[in-house]
Design an enzyme around this catalytic site. Structure first.
Site, PDB file in Angstrom:
ATOM      1  N   ALA A 128       0.223  -0.981  -0.243  1.00 50.12           N
ATOM      2  CA  ALA A 128      -0.128  -0.254  -0.022  1.00 50.12           C
ATOM      3  C   ALA A 128       0.323   1.006   0.198  1.00 50.12           C
ATOM      4  O   ALA A 128       0.471   2.339   0.046  1.00 50.12           O
ATOM      5  CB  ALA A 128      -1.270  -0.028   1.164  1.00 50.12           C
ATOM      6  N   ASN A 196       1.638  -2.068   7.946  1.00 46.88           N
ATOM      7  CA  ASN A 196       2.721  -2.950   7.284  1.00 46.88           C
ATOM      8  C   ASN A 196       4.169  -2.452   7.131  1.00 46.88           C
ATOM      9  O   ASN A 196       4.956  -2.774   6.424  1.00 46.88           O
ATOM     10  CB  ASN A 196       1.927  -3.866   6.634  1.00 46.88           C
ATOM     11  N   HIS A 226      -1.160   8.131   3.887  1.00 47.00           N
ATOM     12  CA  HIS A 226       0.087   7.878   4.078  1.00 47.00           C
ATOM     13  C   HIS A 226       1.989   9.496   3.844  1.00 47.00           C
ATOM     14  O   HIS A 226       1.901   9.003   2.236  1.00 47.00           O
ATOM     15  CB  HIS A 226       1.355   6.311   4.121  1.00 47.00           C
TER      16      HIS A 226
HETATM   17  N1  LIG Z   1       2.193  -4.671   2.942  1.00 44.64           N
HETATM   18  C1  LIG Z   1       0.989  -3.805   2.941  1.00 44.64           C
HETATM   19  O1  LIG Z   1       1.096  -3.172   1.674  1.00 44.64           O
HETATM   20  C2  LIG Z   1      -0.479  -4.223   3.513  1.00 44.64           C
HETATM   21  C3  LIG Z   1      -0.231  -5.420   4.331  1.00 44.64           C
HETATM   22  N2  LIG Z   1      -2.205  -5.039   4.615  1.00 44.64           N
HETATM   23  C4  LIG Z   1      -1.968  -6.917   5.395  1.00 44.64           C
HETATM   24  O2  LIG Z   1      -2.201  -8.301   4.639  1.00 44.64           O
HETATM   25  C5  LIG Z   1      -3.449  -9.058   5.021  1.00 44.64           C
HETATM   26  C6  LIG Z   1      -3.902  -9.786   4.710  1.00 44.64           C
HETATM   27  O3  LIG Z   1      -4.902  -8.422   4.478  1.00 44.64           O
HETATM   28  P1  LIG Z   1      -6.790  -8.199   3.826  1.00 44.64           P
HETATM   29  O4  LIG Z   1      -6.383  -9.502   2.978  1.00 44.64           O
HETATM   30  O5  LIG Z   1      -7.562  -7.025   4.416  1.00 44.64           O
HETATM   31  O6  LIG Z   1      -6.873  -9.579   5.327  1.00 44.64           O
HETATM   32  P2  LIG Z   1      -8.627  -9.989   5.167  1.00 44.64           P
HETATM   33  O7  LIG Z   1      -8.760 -10.072   6.570  1.00 44.64           O
HETATM   34  O8  LIG Z   1      -9.932  -9.209   4.281  1.00 44.64           O
HETATM   35  O9  LIG Z   1      -8.179 -11.420   4.748  1.00 44.64           O
HETATM   36  C7  LIG Z   1      -7.915 -12.514   5.483  1.00 44.64           C
HETATM   37  C8  LIG Z   1      -7.391 -13.938   4.915  1.00 44.64           C
HETATM   38  O10 LIG Z   1      -7.002 -14.048   6.114  1.00 44.64           O
HETATM   39  C9  LIG Z   1      -7.271 -15.550   5.960  1.00 44.64           C
HETATM   40  N3  LIG Z   1      -7.597 -16.523   7.481  1.00 44.64           N
HETATM   41  C10 LIG Z   1      -7.312 -16.109   8.546  1.00 44.64           C
HETATM   42  N4  LIG Z   1      -6.694 -17.448   9.131  1.00 44.64           N
HETATM   43  C11 LIG Z   1      -6.526 -18.276   8.464  1.00 44.64           C
HETATM   44  C12 LIG Z   1      -5.996 -19.361   8.365  1.00 44.64           C
HETATM   45  N5  LIG Z   1      -5.579 -20.016   9.699  1.00 44.64           N
HETATM   46  N6  LIG Z   1      -5.790 -20.267   7.421  1.00 44.64           N
HETATM   47  C13 LIG Z   1      -5.900 -19.695   6.272  1.00 44.64           C
HETATM   48  N7  LIG Z   1      -6.678 -18.254   5.911  1.00 44.64           N
HETATM   49  C14 LIG Z   1      -6.852 -18.084   7.318  1.00 44.64           C
HETATM   50  C15 LIG Z   1      -9.588 -15.164   6.575  1.00 44.64           C
HETATM   51  O11 LIG Z   1      -9.878 -16.029   6.635  1.00 44.64           O
HETATM   52  P3  LIG Z   1     -11.761 -15.900   6.626  1.00 44.64           P
HETATM   53  O12 LIG Z   1     -12.104 -14.858   5.113  1.00 44.64           O
HETATM   54  O13 LIG Z   1     -12.370 -17.132   6.365  1.00 44.64           O
HETATM   55  O14 LIG Z   1     -11.923 -14.588   7.017  1.00 44.64           O
HETATM   56  C16 LIG Z   1      -9.237 -13.740   5.480  1.00 44.64           C
HETATM   57  O15 LIG Z   1      -9.648 -14.656   3.864  1.00 44.64           O
HETATM   58  C17 LIG Z   1      -3.146  -8.852   6.759  1.00 44.64           C
HETATM   59  O16 LIG Z   1      -1.910  -9.365   7.401  1.00 44.64           O
HETATM   60  C18 LIG Z   1      -3.207  -7.084   6.569  1.00 44.64           C
HETATM   61  O17 LIG Z   1      -2.280  -6.556   8.124  1.00 44.64           O
HETATM   62  C19 LIG Z   1      -2.459  -4.517   4.517  1.00 44.64           C
HETATM   63  C20 LIG Z   1      -2.557  -3.615   3.720  1.00 44.64           C
HETATM   64  C21 LIG Z   1      -1.346  -3.366   3.361  1.00 44.64           C
HETATM   65  O1  LIG Z   2      -3.415  -0.139   3.054  1.00 45.54           O
HETATM   66  C1  LIG Z   2      -3.204   0.776   3.730  1.00 45.54           C
HETATM   67  O2  LIG Z   2      -2.872   2.069   3.694  1.00 45.54           O
HETATM   68  C2  LIG Z   2      -1.958  -0.147   4.693  1.00 45.54           C
HETATM   69  C3  LIG Z   2      -1.833  -1.026   5.280  1.00 45.54           C
HETATM   70  O3  LIG Z   2      -2.733  -1.498   5.793  1.00 45.54           O
HETATM   71  C4  LIG Z   2      -0.937  -1.291   6.256  1.00 45.54           C
HETATM   72  O4  LIG Z   2       0.060  -1.272   6.113  1.00 45.54           O
HETATM   73  O5  LIG Z   2      -1.031  -2.453   7.366  1.00 45.54           O
END
Ligand SMILES: NC(=O)C1=CN([C@@H]2O[C@H](COP(=O)(O)OP(=O)(O)OC[C@H]3O[C@@H](n4cnc5c(N)ncnc54)[C@H](OP(=O)(O)O)[C@@H]3O)[C@@H](O)[C@H]2O)C=CC1
Ligand SMILES: O=C([O-])CC(=O)C(=O)O
Length: 274
Positions: A128, A196, A226
């Site tokens: 992001a 993140n 950001h």
């Molecule tokens: N690097 C970056 O720039 C960013 C990183 N992130 C991070 O990315 C990650 C994913 O975000 P996002 O897609 O929005 O999250 P969501 O909550 O939308 O999706 C998470 C997924 O993980 C699944 N899950 C949870 N536990 C398990 C498990 N034990 N085994 C398999 N699958 C599992 C959930 O399943 P179910 O559908 O069944 O609930 C869901 O499908 C988060 O950690 C978030 O903080 C977010 C934004 C920016």
């Molecule tokens: O999506 C964003 O703007 C950033 C975010 O959630 C993350 O870094 O976890």
């Protein structure tokens, strides 16, 4: 364009089909040069049945620790609590792991050594954020400081451990409130689903202890905002991004697109940007 056959294709597995994982799965299913969606892992397969049966080539459904058996690249898109269970078996098998829950890497940094020992790789997308190419370049020289300020709408911050533990009421805010100021490492502990990006920035640059950040709860914004200031011996630069939240209000829509862009680069003939 190359004319790769199916045997040459890199197999990609996805852990988690939430706001990020489902977009990546759909894009791979639509077709990305040289890549095939081979497997996914979800917590509750029944919940994702309609989505999976809508794919042209439905992938195998496996346990999260088995994805490396069926893929060359394992993409982690789950909560950070699952990071180790997903990445460890993949890099032990010499696979590449794309990590979006980057904050979770800080407490599991031995995974980098594990990957190195076994010929695996850990790839962190820009996600992001913006401008990690410039940070990567500047750190080849000397970066003096990196400062980041994150502002999110209230819905994007609800439930963050820092807010809960400090009993801060953000529901009735009428003006911006600075919740946190400190290192990216401390920010990741307090806001694991929100910053993140700061950890990715820190790993691209001067590390999680020297990267400084502020987190604001801001009822006046509708996007995840950001802003970054970098001071280096080669350049000074300011970067900003205003992310439209996805169906998960904590997560910007561009995150999934950034992973898709990273995956495209794995087999692209023309690659632009570092
Ligand atoms: N690097 C970056 O720039 C960013 C990183 N992130 C991070 O990315 C990650 C994913 O975000 P996002 O897609 O929005 O999250 P969501 O909550 O939308 O999706 C998470 C997924 O993980 C699944 N899950 C949870 N536990 C398990 C498990 N034990 N085994 C398999 N699958 C599992 C959930 O399943 P179910 O559908 O069944 O609930 C869901 O499908 C988060 O950690 C978030 O903080 C977010 C934004 C920016
Ligand atoms: O999506 C964003 O703007 C950033 C975010 O959630 C993350 O870094 O976890």
């Amino acid at each position: 364009m190359t004319d790769q056959n199916a045997q040459n294709e890199l197999r990609v597995a996805i852990a988690g089909l939430g706001s990020i994982g489902s977009k990546i799965a759909a894009a791979l299913d639509q077709g990305v040069e040289g890549l095939t969606l081979s497997a996914i892992a979800v917590r509750d397969p029944a919940k994702h049945q309609a989505f999976l049966s809508g794919l042209r080539r439905p992938p195998q459904i496996l346990a999260i620790d088995q994805l490396g058996d069926a893929a060359d690249i394992v993409v982690e898109c789950a909560p950070s609590s699952q990071l180790r269970a997903i990445v460890e078996p993949a890099v032990k098998r010499g696979r590449a792991a794309v990590v979006v829950s980057v904050g979770g890497l800080l407490d599991n940094f031995d995974l980098v050594d594990l990957a190195r020992t076994n010929g695996g790789r850990i790839l962190v997308p820009t996600g992001a954020l913006i401008g990690l190419d410039a940070v990567n370049a500047a750190v080849v020289g000397t970066i003096h400081s990196v400062k980041m300020v994150t502002r999110k709408p209230i819905d994007g911050l609800k439930g963050a451990p820092f807010i809960v533990e400090n009993n801060i009421d953000i529901d009735n805010l009428r003006e911006p409130l600075k919740l946190f100021e400190g290192s990216a490492r401390e920010a990741a502990k307090g806001f694991p689903a929100n910053v993140n990006v700061a950890v990715a920035l820190s790993l691209a640059g001067i590390g999680p202890d020297r990267t400084q950040m502020q987190v604001w709860a801001d009822p006046t914004v509708t996007r995840n905002v950001h802003r970054i200031e970098v001071e280096a011996d080669s350049a000074r630069f300011s970067m900003g991004i205003e992310n439209i939240p996805s169906e998960n209000p904590k997560t910007g829509m561009i995150t999934a697109l950034s992973v898709i862009a990273l995956l495209r680069k794995q087999r692209a003939t023309l690659c632009v940007g570092t």
